[in-house]
Design an enzyme around this catalytic site. Structure first.
Site, PDB file in Angstrom:
ATOM      1  N   LYS A   1       0.835  -1.210   0.000  1.00 25.81           N
ATOM      2  CA  LYS A   1       0.000   0.000   0.000  1.00 25.81           C
ATOM      3  C   LYS A   1       0.867   1.256   0.000  1.00 25.81           C
ATOM      4  CE  LYS A   1      -3.788   2.346   2.336  1.00 25.81           C
ATOM      5  NZ  LYS A   1      -4.937   2.221   3.259  1.00 25.81           N
TER       6      LYS A   1
ATOM      7  N   HIS B   1      -9.675 -31.821 -34.203  1.00 25.70           N
ATOM      8  CA  HIS B   1     -10.460 -30.625 -33.906  1.00 25.70           C
ATOM      9  C   HIS B   1     -11.433 -30.848 -32.758  1.00 25.70           C
ATOM     10  CE1 HIS B   1      -8.708 -28.520 -37.240  1.00 25.70           C
ATOM     11  NE2 HIS B   1      -9.063 -29.479 -38.073  1.00 25.70           N
TER      12      HIS B   1
ATOM     13  N   ARG C   1     -30.437 -33.656 -35.941  1.00 27.82           N
ATOM     14  CA  ARG C   1     -30.005 -35.026 -35.638  1.00 27.82           C
ATOM     15  C   ARG C   1     -29.977 -35.925 -36.874  1.00 27.82           C
ATOM     16  NH1 ARG C   1     -28.311 -36.704 -31.321  1.00 27.82           N
ATOM     17  NH2 ARG C   1     -28.870 -34.686 -30.463  1.00 27.82           N
TER      18      ARG C   1
ATOM     19  N   PHE D   1     -32.330 -37.527 -27.498  1.00 24.40           N
ATOM     20  CA  PHE D   1     -33.457 -38.287 -28.070  1.00 24.40           C
ATOM     21  C   PHE D   1     -33.689 -37.951 -29.543  1.00 24.40           C
ATOM     22  CE2 PHE D   1     -35.872 -34.684 -25.962  1.00 24.40           C
ATOM     23  CZ  PHE D   1     -36.297 -34.058 -27.118  1.00 24.40           C
TER      24      PHE D   1
END
Length: 510
Positions: free
Chosen positions: A136, A273, A434, A459
């Site tokens: 300080k 990658h 998907r 899903f």
């Protein structure tokens, strides 16, 4: 007033040389405990801190420097006449140099089986307080917390004066050091208490090296390791050959290692990658490599290969037939290492605990602009395995379902992995829907997908993926389930004679 230097260090690197230089420059030395004894043994005249404070060390050394005669000497601003008048009235001598480093908390918590009481005793109180006081008052006090800064400081000090720029740098070093020190303590306590998501989060990392560049040549980059090292981390691997690792190398290699930790049998993971391009388990590591390579001989070129077994000469001889960026393994036989070193740019990394799973409570972080997102690591593969079709998967297919889900959870979503006999046949990653991921995985099945198992990270929203699987000759499917149209997929699988199981556990990876 006398020029004074206070020295109290746990890391005593070069401290006798430094102390001698201070004496030669006209400084009176003050010290404590073991540092005091070391300086006396070196033949240097040194005052014990108790001679300054007029108060004995007490409470087993817990209280030594926590005294106004120390901190007033550190905090008095030399340019403030009132400050200087007050310390004169209080018979306080300014302290002009502080060389302090802290109790070895890091080394203590890293000791196997260390008791909580010992950890607490190695929490430094007086050291950080002195450092912060000195920092300080940086314009008047030279404060050194890192022995690596001795050379810089003394070259200036012996030249007449330490510059304001150097003083501000030393100030920064102090507050950074004490922040990391406190972070190690709070992290230890947080882990002990099982607090996963604290109200305020601080992280402590140490720079290992500057990198040539980041993801691209115009981006600067650096590598940091957790302040308290993690034993089975890629960051702690030993490099045995090749040029410096790049930012992308480390990111991709980490993906390979994290996937490899899923397997117990001899397994090879090839990554390109940050996505797996070939994964195989076999009786020997050489056989696993040949199978992983054969599953996608195009993508593995220029890729990263990780093994959970020692690389032998047979495996190394296969690896050097193509260009690889990195080979990672728990170890290498002498013959294997010599073979790999015939490729001077091939980075060869030894990561001894590569097969060890990450400990419970491992967290993952991602930076977003202005913030940080944090989550538990994705543990496990199945919530359950429930057959939902008339056709029932065989034991071999169930084994491939588990294999496929282990791989797909480490692929960028949307992802599909096709597996047969413990070897990936086709991998579709990072697609925006998907069906494209399914079609991509099918296109990559250079050895065909007939009789194989298809694993999906989430899903099926429609039955189109099952239709595509039927055209490929897929025999069994594993997916989490949970779509409002699950029944459409089950019905289509029954029509095509495909066995389907729900795992109950989604594995998105973004």
């Amino acid at each position: 007033m006398k020029k004074r230097a206070l020295i109290s260090v746990s890391d005593k690197t070069d401290i006798e040389v430094v102390a001698k230089k201070l004496v030669d420059l006209g400084y009176e030395l003050i010290s404590t405990g073991g540092t005091y004894a070391a300086l006396q043994k070196a033949g240097l005249k040194v005052l014990n801190i108790s001679e300054i404070t007029g108060f004995p060390e007490c409470l087993d050394g817990r209280v030594k420097t926590l005294h106004p005669k120390v901190h007033a000497g550190l905090l008095a601003m030399r340019s403030n006449p009132e400050h200087m008048k007050q310390i004169a009235e209080l018979d306080v001598n300014p302290i002009d140099v502080v060389i302090v480093n802290l109790y070895p908390f890091k080394q203590t918590v890293m000791k196997e089986g260390v008791a909580f009481e010992e950890v607490v005793e190695n929490i430094d109180i007086g050291g950080p307080t002195m450092l912060r006081s000195a920092a300080k008052n940086y314009q008047d006090v030279i404060v050194i917390v890192d022995p690596k800064d001795y050379g810089k400081v003394f070259s200036e000090l012996e030249g007449g004066a330490v510059s304001i720029e150097t003083r501000m740098y030393l100030m920064y070093k102090v507050y950074q050091h004490t922040a990391v020190y406190d972070t190690m303590i709070s992290t230890y306590l947080r882990n002990k208490l099982g607090i996963a998501f604290p109200e305020q989060l601080t992280l402590a990392y140490e720079k290992k090296e500057d990198m040539r560049y980041g993801e691209n040549p115009h981006q600067a980059g650096a590598l940091y390791a957790e302040e308290i090292p993690v034993a089975n981390s890629l960051v702690e691997a030993e490099q045995l050959n090749g040029k410096q690792l790049s930012y992308n190398n480390i990111n991709d290699a980490n993906g390979a290692v994290e996937l490899l930790k899923e397997f117990d049998a001899p397994t090879i993971v090839a990554v390109k990658h940050a996505n797996p391009c070939g994964v195989a388990s076999a009786d020997t590591i050489a056989e696993a490599y040949r199978k992983a390579y054969a599953s996608d001989p195009v993508s593995i070129f220029g890729g990263i290969v990780a093994s959970n077994r020692v690389i032998d000469a047979e495996t190394a001889s296969e690896m050097v037939k193509i260009f690889l960026e990195i080979v990672i393994a728990p170890d290498f036989t002498a013959d294997a290492l010599e073979i790999l070193k015939t490729k001077p740019n091939l980075r060869v990394l030894k990561q001894a605990l590569i097969a060890k799973p990450n400990p419970e409570g491992t967290m993952e972080f991602k930076k977003c602009y202005g913030g940080l997102i944090m989550q538990e690591s994705d543990k496990g593969v199945f919530e359950h395995l429930k057959t939902v079709t008339k056709a029932v998967p065989t034991e071999a297919q169930i084994a491939d379902m588990e294999f496929g889900m282990k791989v797909v959870k480490h692929c960028k979503s949307n992802a599909i992995v096709i597996v047969k006999d413990g070897v990936t046949q086709g991998i579709g990653v990072g697609q925006t829907n998907r069906i494209w991921a399914t079609e991509q995985a099918g296109e990559h099945c250079i050895n065909g997908a007939k009789g194989a198992v298809l694993a999906s990270d989430a899903f099926f929203p429609f039955s189109d993926c099952v239709e595509a699987a039927g055209k490929l000759g897929i025999a069994a499917i594993v997916q989490p389930g949970g779509s409002i149209r699950d029944e459409d997929s089950v019905k289509k699988a029954d029509e095509l004679g495909i066995a389907m199981s729900f795992s109950g556990k989604r594995h998105f990876k973004h």
